[in-house]
Design a protein around this motif. Structure first.
Motif, PDB file in Angstrom:
ATOM      1  N   TYR A 247       0.854  -1.195   0.000  1.00  0.00           N
ATOM      2  CA  TYR A 247       0.000   0.000   0.000  1.00  0.00           C
ATOM      3  C   TYR A 247       0.886   1.240   0.000  1.00  0.00           C
ATOM      4  CZ  TYR A 247      -4.186  -2.692   1.166  1.00  0.00           C
ATOM      5  OH  TYR A 247      -5.243  -3.559   1.140  1.00  0.00           O
TER       6      TYR A 247
ATOM      7  N   PHE B  29       0.395   5.616   0.099  1.00  0.00           N
ATOM      8  CA  PHE B  29      -0.545   6.712   0.359  1.00  0.00           C
ATOM      9  C   PHE B  29       0.162   8.046   0.113  1.00  0.00           C
ATOM     10  CE2 PHE B  29      -3.526   3.980   2.689  1.00  0.00           C
ATOM     11  CZ  PHE B  29      -2.699   2.942   3.087  1.00  0.00           C
TER      12      PHE B  29
ATOM     13  N   TYR C 127      -0.376  12.051   1.181  1.00  0.00           N
ATOM     14  CA  TYR C 127      -1.084  12.980   2.054  1.00  0.00           C
ATOM     15  C   TYR C 127      -0.585  14.400   1.803  1.00  0.00           C
ATOM     16  CZ  TYR C 127      -2.426   9.049   5.150  1.00  0.00           C
ATOM     17  OH  TYR C 127      -2.935   7.900   5.687  1.00  0.00           O
TER      18      TYR C 127
ATOM     19  N   LEU D 280      -5.743  12.882   3.200  1.00  0.00           N
ATOM     20  CA  LEU D 280      -5.372  11.813   2.280  1.00  0.00           C
ATOM     21  C   LEU D 280      -5.753  12.227   0.864  1.00  0.00           C
ATOM     22  CD1 LEU D 280      -4.412   8.860   1.778  1.00  0.00           C
ATOM     23  CD2 LEU D 280      -6.803   8.187   2.062  1.00  0.00           C
TER      24      LEU D 280
ATOM     25  N   TYR E 215      -4.572   6.739  -2.643  1.00  0.00           N
ATOM     26  CA  TYR E 215      -3.754   5.614  -2.236  1.00  0.00           C
ATOM     27  C   TYR E 215      -3.792   4.498  -3.262  1.00  0.00           C
ATOM     28  CZ  TYR E 215      -7.547   2.621  -0.304  1.00  0.00           C
ATOM     29  OH  TYR E 215      -8.657   1.830  -0.125  1.00  0.00           O
TER      30      TYR E 215
ATOM     31  N   PHE F 162       3.250  14.276   2.150  1.00  0.00           N
ATOM     32  CA  PHE F 162       3.833  13.050   2.692  1.00  0.00           C
ATOM     33  C   PHE F 162       3.440  11.861   1.829  1.00  0.00           C
ATOM     34  CE2 PHE F 162       5.656  14.294   6.668  1.00  0.00           C
ATOM     35  CZ  PHE F 162       4.882  15.344   7.147  1.00  0.00           C
TER      36      PHE F 162
ATOM     37  N   ASN G 214       0.162  -3.929   6.270  1.00  0.00           N
ATOM     38  CA  ASN G 214      -1.013  -4.455   6.936  1.00  0.00           C
ATOM     39  C   ASN G 214      -1.629  -3.448   7.890  1.00  0.00           C
ATOM     40  OD1 ASN G 214      -3.011  -6.108   7.878  1.00  0.00           O
ATOM     41  ND2 ASN G 214      -1.682  -7.358   9.155  1.00  0.00           N
ATOM     42  N   LYS G 215      -0.928  -3.119   8.922  1.00  0.00           N
ATOM     43  CA  LYS G 215      -1.493  -2.260   9.951  1.00  0.00           C
ATOM     44  C   LYS G 215      -0.980  -0.826   9.854  1.00  0.00           C
ATOM     45  CE  LYS G 215      -0.296  -4.741  13.470  1.00  0.00           C
ATOM     46  NZ  LYS G 215      -0.128  -5.424  14.773  1.00  0.00           N
ATOM     47  N   GLU G 216       0.130  -0.582  10.537  1.00  0.00           N
ATOM     48  CA  GLU G 216       0.596   0.806  10.623  1.00  0.00           C
ATOM     49  C   GLU G 216       1.184   1.277   9.301  1.00  0.00           C
ATOM     50  OE1 GLU G 216       1.695  -1.703  12.443  1.00  0.00           O
ATOM     51  OE2 GLU G 216       3.891  -1.817  12.424  1.00  0.00           O
ATOM     52  N   GLN G 217       1.034   2.578   9.104  1.00  0.00           N
ATOM     53  CA  GLN G 217       1.637   3.214   7.939  1.00  0.00           C
ATOM     54  C   GLN G 217       2.943   3.870   8.377  1.00  0.00           C
ATOM     55  OE1 GLN G 217      -1.077   5.941   6.009  1.00  0.00           O
ATOM     56  NE2 GLN G 217      -2.756   4.462   6.029  1.00  0.00           N
ATOM     57  N   TYR G 218       3.931   3.770   7.511  1.00  0.00           N
ATOM     58  CA  TYR G 218       5.213   4.416   7.768  1.00  0.00           C
ATOM     59  C   TYR G 218       5.358   5.572   6.794  1.00  0.00           C
ATOM     60  CZ  TYR G 218       6.280   0.537  10.796  1.00  0.00           C
ATOM     61  OH  TYR G 218       6.240  -0.378  11.826  1.00  0.00           O
ATOM     62  N   PHE G 219       5.632   6.725   7.359  1.00  0.00           N
ATOM     63  CA  PHE G 219       5.675   7.942   6.565  1.00  0.00           C
ATOM     64  C   PHE G 219       7.098   8.277   6.134  1.00  0.00           C
ATOM     65  CE2 PHE G 219       1.510  10.132   6.941  1.00  0.00           C
ATOM     66  CZ  PHE G 219       0.851   9.204   7.714  1.00  0.00           C
ATOM     67  N   GLY G 220       7.180   8.899   4.972  1.00  0.00           N
ATOM     68  CA  GLY G 220       8.426   9.490   4.547  1.00  0.00           C
ATOM     69  C   GLY G 220       8.636  10.829   5.235  1.00  0.00           C
ATOM     70  N   PRO G 221       9.774  11.455   4.982  1.00  0.00           N
ATOM     71  CA  PRO G 221      10.085  12.718   5.663  1.00  0.00           C
ATOM     72  C   PRO G 221       9.286  13.904   5.145  1.00  0.00           C
ATOM     73  CG  PRO G 221      11.795  12.181   4.084  1.00  0.00           C
ATOM     74  CD  PRO G 221      10.862  10.999   4.121  1.00  0.00           C
TER      75      PRO G 221
END
Lengths: 114, 111
Positions: B31, B33, B35, B45, B48, B91, B97-104
């Motif tokens: 996935y 996304f 933002y 958002l 995605y 962003f 699956n669960k948490e999203q990890y964001f770029g800087p």
């Protein structure tokens, strides 16, 4: 539809004290996940902790714990022994089962003083 | 793990110019996304993707915005033509699956 409410625009705490950041949510779904993110002044979004709606125990990650009260639809973040580096904006978010997207609250700014 | 990579980190451009923001998700995440964050509107958002396919672009503000994901390791968000009201931090985030990890994030300023 899901909704996240963070009623505290700002919080102040002294170093080494514990602080609770409030988060309430609204959803008609039975299965969902709750998340907390930290955004320091440098701007990045940092994932802190996750709680599933069916998890029997409150989630903990180091100094972070999530006080999950399902009946009250609240998922408060507790930071123990605050540090100066904890000063940041904190966002609560949720995701319902079957959805891929997160619904974010408006955030709470935490300031930790020496 | 390098995390989510975004480029450029800062972009200043003049109104009417084309802007392209780039994102490399975490390897193995299916996935992605996009933002936008502003003081007035918070975190929004935009669009995605799942397995490189756009799933929901209802958050894209208007036709000036477009996003692509040609492969699992690269995505772009394009604004053409850019306007001052597009100034924001953009962003990219990825998840499996669960948490999203964001770029800087990319801080975009349109003058």
């Amino acid at each position: 539809a899901q909704k996240i409410t963070q009623t505290q625009p700002g919080m102040f705490v002294q170093e080494k004290e514990a602080v609770t950041l409030d988060c309430t949510y609204d959803t008609s779904d039975q299965s969902y996940g709750l998340f907390w993110y930290k955004q320091p002044s440098s701007g990045e979004m940092i994932f802190l902790i996750y709680q599933g709606s069916y998890d029997e125990q409150n989630a903990t990650e180091g100094r972070y714990s999530l006080n999950f009260q399902k009946a009250r639809k609240s998922a408060n973040l507790v930071i123990s022994a605050s540090q100066l580096g904890d000063s940041a904006m904190y966002f609560c978010a949720m995701r319902a089962e079957g959805y891929s997207t997160l619904t974010f609250g408006k955030g709470t700014m935490l300031l930790v003083s020496p | 793990d390098a995390g989510v990579i975004q480029s450029p980190r800062h972009e200043v451009t003049e109104m009417g110019q084309e802007v392209t923001l780039r994102c490399k998700p975490i390897s193995g995440h299916d996935y992605l996304f996009w933002y936008r964050q502003t003081m007035m509107r918070g975190l929004e958002l935009l669009i995605y993707f799942n397995n490189n396919v756009p799933i929901d672009d209802s958050g894209m503000p208007e036709d000036r915005f477009s996003a692509k994901m040609p492969n699992a390791s690269f995505s772009t968000l394009k604004i053409q033509p850019s306007e001052p009201r597009d100034s924001a931090v953009y962003f990219c985030a990825s998840s499996s699956n669960k948490e999203q990890y964001f770029g800087p994030g990319t801080r975009l300023t349109v003058t």
